[in-house]
Design an enzyme around this catalytic site. Structure first.
Site, PDB file in Angstrom:
ATOM      1  N   ASN A 111       0.852  -1.188   0.000  1.00 47.11           N
ATOM      2  CA  ASN A 111       0.000   0.000   0.000  1.00 47.11           C
ATOM      3  C   ASN A 111       0.895   1.248   0.000  1.00 47.11           C
ATOM      4  OD1 ASN A 111      -1.377   2.284   1.150  1.00 47.11           O
ATOM      5  ND2 ASN A 111      -3.064   0.931   1.669  1.00 47.11           N
ATOM      6  N   HIS A 135       0.990   6.253   1.894  1.00 47.62           N
ATOM      7  CA  HIS A 135       1.725   7.223   2.710  1.00 47.62           C
ATOM      8  C   HIS A 135       2.941   7.820   2.012  1.00 47.62           C
ATOM      9  CE1 HIS A 135      -1.259   6.777   5.601  1.00 47.62           C
ATOM     10  NE2 HIS A 135      -1.003   5.503   5.827  1.00 47.62           N
ATOM     11  N   ARG A 175       4.029  18.784   1.337  1.00 47.20           N
ATOM     12  CA  ARG A 175       4.763  19.908   0.775  1.00 47.20           C
ATOM     13  C   ARG A 175       4.151  20.476  -0.501  1.00 47.20           C
ATOM     14  NH1 ARG A 175      10.104  21.745   2.091  1.00 47.20           N
ATOM     15  NH2 ARG A 175       9.714  22.181   4.267  1.00 47.20           N
ATOM     16  N   HIS A 183      -5.543   3.659  -1.680  1.00 44.78           N
ATOM     17  CA  HIS A 183      -6.871   4.019  -1.160  1.00 44.78           C
ATOM     18  C   HIS A 183      -7.174   5.459  -1.564  1.00 44.78           C
ATOM     19  CE1 HIS A 183      -9.550   4.318   2.742  1.00 44.78           C
ATOM     20  NE2 HIS A 183     -10.224   4.587   1.641  1.00 44.78           N
ATOM     21  N   ARG A 201      -9.281   8.164  -0.896  1.00 45.30           N
ATOM     22  CA  ARG A 201     -10.260   8.548   0.121  1.00 45.30           C
ATOM     23  C   ARG A 201     -11.133   9.679  -0.393  1.00 45.30           C
ATOM     24  NH1 ARG A 201      -8.876   6.523   5.555  1.00 45.30           N
ATOM     25  NH2 ARG A 201     -10.588   7.834   6.214  1.00 45.30           N
ATOM     26  N   ARG A 260      -6.919  12.853   0.837  1.00 43.97           N
ATOM     27  CA  ARG A 260      -5.824  13.336   1.696  1.00 43.97           C
ATOM     28  C   ARG A 260      -4.467  12.743   1.321  1.00 43.97           C
ATOM     29  NH1 ARG A 260      -7.397  10.106   7.174  1.00 43.97           N
ATOM     30  NH2 ARG A 260      -9.363  11.150   6.791  1.00 43.97           N
ATOM     31  N   HIS A 261      -4.463  11.578   0.682  1.00 38.53           N
ATOM     32  CA  HIS A 261      -3.158  11.067   0.213  1.00 38.53           C
ATOM     33  C   HIS A 261      -3.220  10.767  -1.282  1.00 38.53           C
ATOM     34  CE1 HIS A 261      -5.136   7.366   1.527  1.00 38.53           C
ATOM     35  NE2 HIS A 261      -4.860   7.559   2.808  1.00 38.53           N
ATOM     36  N   GLU A 303      -8.548   0.498  -3.165  1.00 36.03           N
ATOM     37  CA  GLU A 303      -9.268   0.509  -1.887  1.00 36.03           C
ATOM     38  C   GLU A 303     -10.202   1.715  -1.887  1.00 36.03           C
ATOM     39  OE1 GLU A 303      -6.425  -0.111   1.340  1.00 36.03           O
ATOM     40  OE2 GLU A 303      -7.919   0.869   2.592  1.00 36.03           O
ATOM     41  N   THR A 341      -7.086   6.628  10.102  1.00 37.59           N
ATOM     42  CA  THR A 341      -6.953   5.527   9.152  1.00 37.59           C
ATOM     43  C   THR A 341      -8.227   4.699   9.284  1.00 37.59           C
ATOM     44  OG1 THR A 341      -5.592   3.629   8.492  1.00 37.59           O
ATOM     45  CG2 THR A 341      -5.685   4.117  10.856  1.00 37.59           C
ATOM     46  N   THR A 342      -8.355   3.635   8.497  1.00 36.14           N
ATOM     47  CA  THR A 342      -9.603   2.874   8.522  1.00 36.14           C
ATOM     48  C   THR A 342      -9.744   2.167   9.870  1.00 36.14           C
ATOM     49  OG1 THR A 342      -9.173   2.496   6.191  1.00 36.14           O
ATOM     50  CG2 THR A 342     -10.980   1.270   7.166  1.00 36.14           C
ATOM     51  N   GLU A 370     -11.056  -9.282   3.315  1.00 37.47           N
ATOM     52  CA  GLU A 370      -9.775  -8.914   3.920  1.00 37.47           C
ATOM     53  C   GLU A 370     -10.013  -8.764   5.419  1.00 37.47           C
ATOM     54  OE1 GLU A 370      -7.170  -6.272   1.882  1.00 37.47           O
ATOM     55  OE2 GLU A 370      -6.426  -5.409   3.750  1.00 37.47           O
ATOM     56  N   HIS A 372      -3.796  -4.435   7.821  1.00 37.62           N
ATOM     57  CA  HIS A 372      -3.926  -3.254   8.667  1.00 37.62           C
ATOM     58  C   HIS A 372      -3.006  -3.371   9.881  1.00 37.62           C
ATOM     59  CE1 HIS A 372      -6.010   0.592   9.235  1.00 37.62           C
ATOM     60  NE2 HIS A 372      -5.465   0.453  10.437  1.00 37.62           N
ATOM     61  N   GLY A 395       1.100  -1.339   4.372  1.00 36.40           N
ATOM     62  CA  GLY A 395       1.524  -0.014   3.930  1.00 36.40           C
ATOM     63  C   GLY A 395       2.374   0.732   4.924  1.00 36.40           C
ATOM     64  N   HIS A 396       1.754   1.190   6.004  1.00 35.31           N
ATOM     65  CA  HIS A 396       2.384   2.152   6.890  1.00 35.31           C
ATOM     66  C   HIS A 396       3.745   1.688   7.401  1.00 35.31           C
ATOM     67  CE1 HIS A 396       2.972   4.415  10.677  1.00 35.31           C
ATOM     68  NE2 HIS A 396       2.513   5.401   9.933  1.00 35.31           N
TER      69      HIS A 396
HETATM   70  N1  PXP Z   1      -5.935  -3.057   4.207  1.00 40.18           N
HETATM   71  C1  PXP Z   1      -6.901  -2.117   4.310  1.00 40.18           C
HETATM   72  C2  PXP Z   1      -8.269  -2.475   3.888  1.00 40.18           C
HETATM   73  C3  PXP Z   1      -6.604  -0.811   4.782  1.00 40.18           C
HETATM   74  O1  PXP Z   1      -7.573   0.106   4.889  1.00 40.18           O
HETATM   75  C4  PXP Z   1      -5.282  -0.493   5.094  1.00 40.18           C
HETATM   76  C5  PXP Z   1      -4.929   0.902   5.499  1.00 40.18           C
HETATM   77  O2  PXP Z   1      -5.095   1.750   4.421  1.00 40.18           O
HETATM   78  C6  PXP Z   1      -4.311  -1.493   4.947  1.00 40.18           C
HETATM   79  C7  PXP Z   1      -4.666  -2.778   4.543  1.00 40.18           C
HETATM   80  C8  PXP Z   1      -2.872  -1.232   5.233  1.00 40.18           C
HETATM   81  O3  PXP Z   1      -2.719  -0.884   6.568  1.00 40.18           O
HETATM   82  P1  PXP Z   1      -1.327  -0.352   7.052  1.00 40.18           P
HETATM   83  O4  PXP Z   1      -1.046   0.908   6.306  1.00 40.18           O
HETATM   84  O5  PXP Z   1      -1.531  -0.152   8.507  1.00 40.18           O
HETATM   85  O6  PXP Z   1      -0.317  -1.432   6.743  1.00 40.18           O
END
Ligand code: PXP
Length: 252
Positions: free
Chosen positions: A11, A14, A22, A47, A49, A53-54, A74, A104-105, A155, A198, A220-221
């Site tokens: 993902n 970020h 910036r 994602h 949104r 925002r991103h 997403e 976040t979600t 998921e 997540h 992702g994060h």
């Molecule tokens: N899966 C879903 C459905 C999510 O909403 C997210 C966060 O955007 C992720 C996975 C990834 O989560 P993380 O960024 O915490 O790894």
């Protein structure tokens, strides 16, 4: 069904978060997506949104055009997003609950309560050839509801498990892991393809990756955070190695 191999969806949201801090075009999420693929990602997740925002519309358009691996779009289950997905035709759409004020979600879709009006959106996306997944709590009753809705993929939300790992709460970790395992087994017995994601990081991914019913993890994060120190290429390689080690050990 059990899966020998476990896919990694990276993902890239970020990377766009940092870019947008910036203005301008750096760092470029498309470059990050390409680098993640080079490093072993099996797919890219982004994602879009409601508040942009991103990831922005132009990012999604470019990803849908240039990626050589599956794109997982997403999105909230809104008419706007469904129309956009049908136009861009990503490989997959993951439907998530979305509240403007959340960071976040937070939590999965309320499909048992039936408050998300999902059925017509699942039908519309599927008719366009897009594989639909529902981001849900790891719960047996929720698997039944997802199956009734006709979604091919769920998921499982791993956020509560990951919070327990981060807090060092071992009792909670085993309770949450057992919930994920039960939901995965039950969902797979219904014919659902099982994904999870997540909050997953190097210190939490192993036990989830070891669950044989899980076909894909979306992360992702932690990867983007780790990339600050090791570079994205290395961060993806390290995650891939941790996943493969856990899956290999559980299959042995
Ligand atoms: N899966 C879903 C459905 C999510 O909403 C997210 C966060 O955007 C992720 C996975 C990834 O989560 P993380 O960024 O915490 O790894």
């Amino acid at each position: 069904m059990t899966h020998r191999s476990l896919r990694l969806g990276v993902n890239i949201d970020h990377v766009a978060t940092v870019r947008n801090a910036r203005g301008g075009g750096q760092p470029d999420p498309i470059r990050a997506a390409r680098m993640a693929v080079e490093a072993g990602a099996d797919g890219i997740t982004a994602h879009l949104r409601e508040d942009r925002r991103h990831i922005r519309d132009a990012d999604m358009e470019t990803l849908a055009r240039v990626l050589t691996v599956p794109l997982n779009f997403e999105m909230a289950a809104t008419d706007e997003m469904v129309a956009l997905a049908i136009r861009l035709k990503p490989h997959a759409a993951c439907l998530v609950p979305e509240k403007r004020e959340e960071r976040t979600t937070e939590g999965g879709l309320d499909i048992v309560g039936g408050h998300e009006h999902l059925a017509p959106r699942i039908i519309a996306l599927s008719a366009a050839g897009i594989r639909v997944s529902l981001f849900v709590e790891p719960d047996v009753a929720v698997m039944d509801a997802a199956h009734r809705l006709g979604a091919p993929v769920v998921e499982l939300h791993t956020g509560t498990y990951c919070e327990a790992v981060a807090a060092g709460n071992t009792k909670r970790v085993s309770v949450e892991l057992a919930r994920i395992a039960r939901a995965a087994t039950h969902g797979a017995s219904l014919g659902l393809e099982i994904h999870a994601g997540h909050g997953l990081a190097l210190d939490s991914v192993g036990p989830v990756a070891a669950l044989a019913e899980i076909a894909e993890l979306n992360i992702g994060h932690a990867l983007i955070g780790e990339a600050i120190f090791t570079g994205l290429d290395q961060a993806v390689r390290d995650m891939r190695a941790a996943m493969d080690a856990a899956r290999g050990a559980s299959a042995a």
